[in-house]
Design an enzyme around this catalytic site. Structure first.
Site, PDB file in Angstrom:
ATOM      1  CG  HIS A  65     -11.922  -2.983   7.043  1.00  0.00           C
ATOM      2  ND1 HIS A  65     -12.381  -2.849   5.761  1.00  0.00           N
ATOM      3  CD2 HIS A  65     -10.734  -3.616   6.938  1.00  0.00           C
ATOM      4  CE1 HIS A  65     -11.502  -3.367   4.927  1.00  0.00           C
ATOM      5  NE2 HIS A  65     -10.496  -3.846   5.611  1.00  0.00           N
ATOM      6  CB  ILE A  70      -0.978   0.000   1.204  1.00  0.00           C
ATOM      7  CG1 ILE A  70      -1.973  -1.147   1.060  1.00  0.00           C
ATOM      8  CG2 ILE A  70      -1.719   1.339   1.318  1.00  0.00           C
ATOM      9  CD1 ILE A  70      -2.928  -1.313   2.236  1.00  0.00           C
ATOM     10  N   GLY A  71       1.954   1.199   0.808  1.00  0.00           N
ATOM     11  CA  GLY A  71       2.889   2.320   0.860  1.00  0.00           C
ATOM     12  C   GLY A  71       3.383   2.701  -0.528  1.00  0.00           C
ATOM     13  CB  VAL A 115      -4.640   1.752   6.323  1.00  0.00           C
ATOM     14  CG1 VAL A 115      -4.854   0.783   5.161  1.00  0.00           C
ATOM     15  CG2 VAL A 115      -5.020   3.177   5.904  1.00  0.00           C
ATOM     16  CG  ASP A 153     -14.867  -1.802   3.589  1.00  0.00           C
ATOM     17  OD1 ASP A 153     -14.474  -2.854   3.074  1.00  0.00           O
ATOM     18  OD2 ASP A 153     -14.347  -1.306   4.603  1.00  0.00           O
TER      19      ASP A 153
HETATM   20  P1  NAI Z   1       2.546  -5.243   3.323  1.00  0.00           P
HETATM   21  O1  NAI Z   1       2.837  -6.474   4.111  1.00  0.00           O
HETATM   22  O2  NAI Z   1       2.925  -5.175   1.887  1.00  0.00           O
HETATM   23  O3  NAI Z   1       3.251  -4.002   4.049  1.00  0.00           O
HETATM   24  C1  NAI Z   1       3.197  -3.792   5.418  1.00  0.00           C
HETATM   25  C2  NAI Z   1       4.453  -3.046   5.806  1.00  0.00           C
HETATM   26  O4  NAI Z   1       4.335  -2.675   7.176  1.00  0.00           O
HETATM   27  C3  NAI Z   1       5.728  -3.888   5.691  1.00  0.00           C
HETATM   28  O5  NAI Z   1       6.684  -3.183   4.901  1.00  0.00           O
HETATM   29  C4  NAI Z   1       6.193  -4.027   7.136  1.00  0.00           C
HETATM   30  O6  NAI Z   1       7.621  -4.043   7.249  1.00  0.00           O
HETATM   31  C5  NAI Z   1       5.601  -2.772   7.762  1.00  0.00           C
HETATM   32  N1  NAI Z   1       5.487  -2.821   9.227  1.00  0.00           N
HETATM   33  C6  NAI Z   1       5.195  -3.878  10.019  1.00  0.00           C
HETATM   34  N2  NAI Z   1       5.239  -3.537  11.313  1.00  0.00           N
HETATM   35  C7  NAI Z   1       5.554  -2.227  11.345  1.00  0.00           C
HETATM   36  C8  NAI Z   1       5.759  -1.299  12.404  1.00  0.00           C
HETATM   37  N3  NAI Z   1       5.664  -1.695  13.680  1.00  0.00           N
HETATM   38  N4  NAI Z   1       6.076  -0.027  12.087  1.00  0.00           N
HETATM   39  C9  NAI Z   1       6.201   0.353  10.796  1.00  0.00           C
HETATM   40  N5  NAI Z   1       6.033  -0.489   9.763  1.00  0.00           N
HETATM   41  C10 NAI Z   1       5.710  -1.749  10.027  1.00  0.00           C
HETATM   42  O7  NAI Z   1       0.986  -4.973   3.530  1.00  0.00           O
HETATM   43  P2  NAI Z   1       0.026  -4.013   2.694  1.00  0.00           P
HETATM   44  O8  NAI Z   1      -0.568  -4.764   1.562  1.00  0.00           O
HETATM   45  O9  NAI Z   1       0.732  -2.734   2.421  1.00  0.00           O
HETATM   46  O10 NAI Z   1      -1.153  -3.782   3.763  1.00  0.00           O
HETATM   47  C11 NAI Z   1      -0.927  -3.092   4.967  1.00  0.00           C
HETATM   48  C12 NAI Z   1      -2.096  -3.264   5.917  1.00  0.00           C
HETATM   49  O11 NAI Z   1      -3.278  -2.673   5.392  1.00  0.00           O
HETATM   50  C13 NAI Z   1      -2.465  -4.722   6.198  1.00  0.00           C
HETATM   51  O12 NAI Z   1      -2.730  -4.838   7.594  1.00  0.00           O
HETATM   52  C14 NAI Z   1      -3.739  -4.919   5.415  1.00  0.00           C
HETATM   53  O13 NAI Z   1      -4.547  -5.930   5.988  1.00  0.00           O
HETATM   54  C15 NAI Z   1      -4.369  -3.556   5.579  1.00  0.00           C
HETATM   55  N6  NAI Z   1      -5.426  -3.239   4.613  1.00  0.00           N
HETATM   56  C16 NAI Z   1      -6.501  -2.511   5.083  1.00  0.00           C
HETATM   57  C17 NAI Z   1      -7.525  -2.135   4.246  1.00  0.00           C
HETATM   58  C18 NAI Z   1      -8.699  -1.353   4.763  1.00  0.00           C
HETATM   59  O14 NAI Z   1      -9.635  -1.165   3.987  1.00  0.00           O
HETATM   60  N7  NAI Z   1      -8.741  -0.871   5.995  1.00  0.00           N
HETATM   61  C19 NAI Z   1      -7.494  -2.504   2.824  1.00  0.00           C
HETATM   62  C20 NAI Z   1      -6.319  -3.218   2.413  1.00  0.00           C
HETATM   63  C21 NAI Z   1      -5.326  -3.567   3.300  1.00  0.00           C
END
Ligand code: NAI
Length: 325
Positions: free
Chosen positions: A187, A16-17, A129, A159
């Site tokens: 969510h 996402i970042g 998020v 959503d």
């Molecule tokens: P990803 O696994 O690609 O990236 C997550 C990043 O967070 C990784 O680079 C990891 O090193 C970093 N991270 C972990 N712990 C950390 C900490 N303590 N401090 C700083 N960084 C940290 O995951 P992605 O695809 O980017 O998704 C991120 C989150 O967003 C997931 O929890 C996913 O479930 C959630 N999400 C939420 C949605 C919503 O509608 N609310 C929709 C889609 C995803």
């Protein structure tokens, strides 16, 4: 010219970042006249990858990007920040129970809440998020007693946007014709996307109940899984887009005669347990999200809202027992 706004993004090296940072740098988060300074937070193992993303951000030569700093310490990352996008979270690994997941995320969102409390700017706005987003937001909020609780929000805009897209397809009208859809609750798969008050071209939306129950609601609620199935990766660009929408609306307001959806601290409206972070229909004005008041809730909606809220109450009780709030 305006002083740059400090924007902290956690999980900056993640999927996402990668989609989100370029849209912030291009001015879509706050508007085309607002310079931004990015503060990226990652875990130590991912700092190098975040540096790679920062190199690409440099290479975008974005006129509004006033600087990028990278941290592995939340205290530093949230120092002086105006907008915090908490994206990084601990995903559920195989065999992990819900309690374990909440506990692992408590280890992330408690120190981040404390750091926001200690060092963020007085106008701080927080969007969570990272999943489980509502309860992660509650954990962070509970560790920031000096920050007004309404500055902590959780993302259900994805959503909401998914619901707009599905209804637009069903009715054969552009999304711009649709108003007053709402996401209620968590969510998660229990969320309730409601068309009870929805309007198309200014008139009430009429769709049959069978379509709502067997198609619309499950399609919106399970869209995340469908994306993983199709793409082989979870939704990232659409999540980033919704995060942009959530903050842009928060700062710039909702249009007259419409609302959006966001996870906000419940004041007990509509019988939703006070203090939990639940999605509601909300309007934004003067930099504040407010729950839309006075809506009539039909029996079908009541049962769906209650079910999702019950799940949120259970999550709250679990993190309370674990001493995380
Ligand atoms: P990803 O696994 O690609 O990236 C997550 C990043 O967070 C990784 O680079 C990891 O090193 C970093 N991270 C972990 N712990 C950390 C900490 N303590 N401090 C700083 N960084 C940290 O995951 P992605 O695809 O980017 O998704 C991120 C989150 O967003 C997931 O929890 C996913 O479930 C959630 N999400 C939420 C949605 C919503 O509608 N609310 C929709 C889609 C995803």
């Amino acid at each position: 010219t305006q002083a740059p706004v400090n924007v902290t993004v956690t999980g900056a090296a993640g999927q996402i970042g990668y989609a989100l940072l370029f849209r912030i740098a291009s001015g879509q988060l706050l508007g085309q006249d607002v310079p931004v300074k990015l503060r990226l937070l990652e875990i130590p193992q991912a700092v190098k990858a975040a540096e790679g993303t920062a190199m690409e951000l440099d290479d975008g030569a974005f006129p509004l990007l006033a600087g990028i700093d990278i941290f592995d310490d939340p205290k530093q990352a949230f120092e002086g920040t105006n907008i915090a996008l908490l994206v990084g979270a601990r995903p559920r690994s195989k065999g992990m129970e819900r309690g374990d997941l909440l506990e692992a995320n408590g280890g992330i969102f408690k120190p981040q809440g404390e750091a926001i409390n200690a060092g963020a700017a007085s106008d701080i706005k927080v969007l969570v998020v990272g999943n489980p987003a509502n309860t992660n937001a509650l954990i962070a909020q509970s560790h920031a007693p000096d920050v007004p609780a309404d500055r902590f929000t959780a993302m259900t805009r994805l959503d909401h946007n998914r619901a707009l897209a599905q209804l637009s397809k069903k009715l054969g009208v552009p999304v711009t014709e649709l108003k007053k859809l709402a996401i209620w609750g968590n969510h998660s798969a229990t969320q309730y996307p409601s068309v009870q008050h929805a309007e198309v071209g200014g008139k009430p939306v009429e769709v049959d109940q069978a379509w709502l129950e067997s198609d619309f609601i499950p399609t919106v609620a399970k869209r995340g899984a469908a994306i993983i199935e199709a793409r082989g990766l979870s939704s990232a660009a659409s999540a980033a887009s919704a995060a942009i929408d959530h903050v842009y609306t928060w700062v710039n307001g909702t249009p007259e005669g419409d609302w959006t959806s966001a996870g906000v601290v419940s004041d007990g409206s509509y019988g939703v347990a006070e203090g939990i972070i639940s999605s509601f229909p909300v309007t934004a004005k003067d930099g504040k999200y407010e729950i839309v008041q006075g809506l009539e809730i039909d029996d079908f909606s009541r049962a769906r809202i209650d079910a999702s809220v019950a799940e949120l109450v259970e999550e709250r009780d679990t993190v309370q027992k674990l001493g995380l709030i």
